[in-house]
Design a protein around this motif. Sequence first.
Motif: not given
Length: 346
Positions: A126-127, A132-133, A138-140, A144-145
Motif C-alpha cells: 500500500r506504500l 488516498s487511504q 492505524g497509520w498516521t 505513512f509518508d
Amino acid sequence: MSLDWIYYAISWILLRWHDLWDTIGIPDGPVLGTNWSWILSIVFLVVTLRVILFPVFVKQIKSQRAMQALQPKVKLLQEKHKGDRETLQKEMMELYKVEKANPLMGCLPMFLQIPVFLGLFHVLRRLSPTNSQQTLYGWTVEQFDSATHASLFTAPLASKFGSSATELQLLGANGVTVKIIAGILVLTMMATTYLTSRQMILKTGWAEDPQQKMIQRLMLYGIPLSLLVSGSLFPIGVVIYWVTNNLFSLGQQQWVLRKFPPPPMANAKAGSTPARSNGSNGTKPGAKGPQSPVRSGRTGGLFGRKAAAEPEPKSPVVDTKALAPKPGAKPVNPKKGARPANKPQG
C-alpha cells in the motif's frame, strides 16, 4: 472472511517498533541511502512473532521426535502391505491415531506464518504516494509518508524486482538499483530457505514414511525454487522479513537441536543396526572386536561436514623369519599338532 485484523496487528507491531527506534534516537532519515529505523522495525517484527510462536516450535520438535520413534513400526507396515498402498495408508493413519502423532505438525509453524507474511505483503504494497487511504490500519499521515520513502541503499522498501516503470517513477527509484538490491535479497532468501530445511533434515534424518519424505523434499527443494519466480513479486521489505525470519530459524533450530538432540536411530542408515553399548568400550554384546562409535554418512553442522572416523587398529606385525622352520628340524604334521612325522621305512 476479512483479514483486516491481521493487517491491523502487523501494522501495530511494526509502528510500535518504529516509535521505539525514533525515541531511542535512531535517525528516520536515510544514512547510506538506508532508513535504518524502518529496517529495524521489520527485523524486530520477526523477533516479536518468533517469540510468540516459540511454544509452537517446541511442539513441532516434539512431534518430529514422536514420528522418529514410530519409524520402526512404519517400516514394518510398509513391508507387510507392500504393493497395497490403500491398506498401508489406512494402517499408518490408525497408527498415528493410536500413538497420538501428527505428521503435519512439522509444517505447523510455517503455516502459522503464512497469514503474517500475507499481512506484511499487503501493508507494504500500500506504500505509494498516490494512495488516498493513508490512515488505514492505524497509520498516521506522517508514518505513512515516512514509510513510503523508506529505502535500503536507495531502493524503496515498497519496490520489487518486477516493479514497472510507472511504479518506479512514483516511488522516485532507480530501476537498475532496485533490481540489483532486490535480486541479491531474493537469492539470499532462496539460499537461507534451503539451508533452514537442510539443517533440520541433517539433524533428524529422512523420514521412512513416503508422505513425510515427500513433504521433506518439497520443503528442501520445491519451496526455494519457487521463490526464484515469486520472489520478484515481493516488495523489498517483505524479502527482508523473509531473510530475517530464515536467519532466526537457523539460530533457533541449532539451539533446540543441541539442547534436545534427536535419537541416534534418526541418523542411522536404513537397514543398519545401531550398536548397543556394553560398558565403557562401546562394543556389542558378544562382538569379536570394538565397534566404531562414528556414524556413517554426513553428520555435524549446517553444511554436513564428514565425521572424522577413528583410526583403525593396526594389524600385528608377523615375523616370518621367526615362524620359519629352523635348519635340521623335523617336519611337523599340521593335522597332528606337534607330533613328529613317522620315519620312512626301509
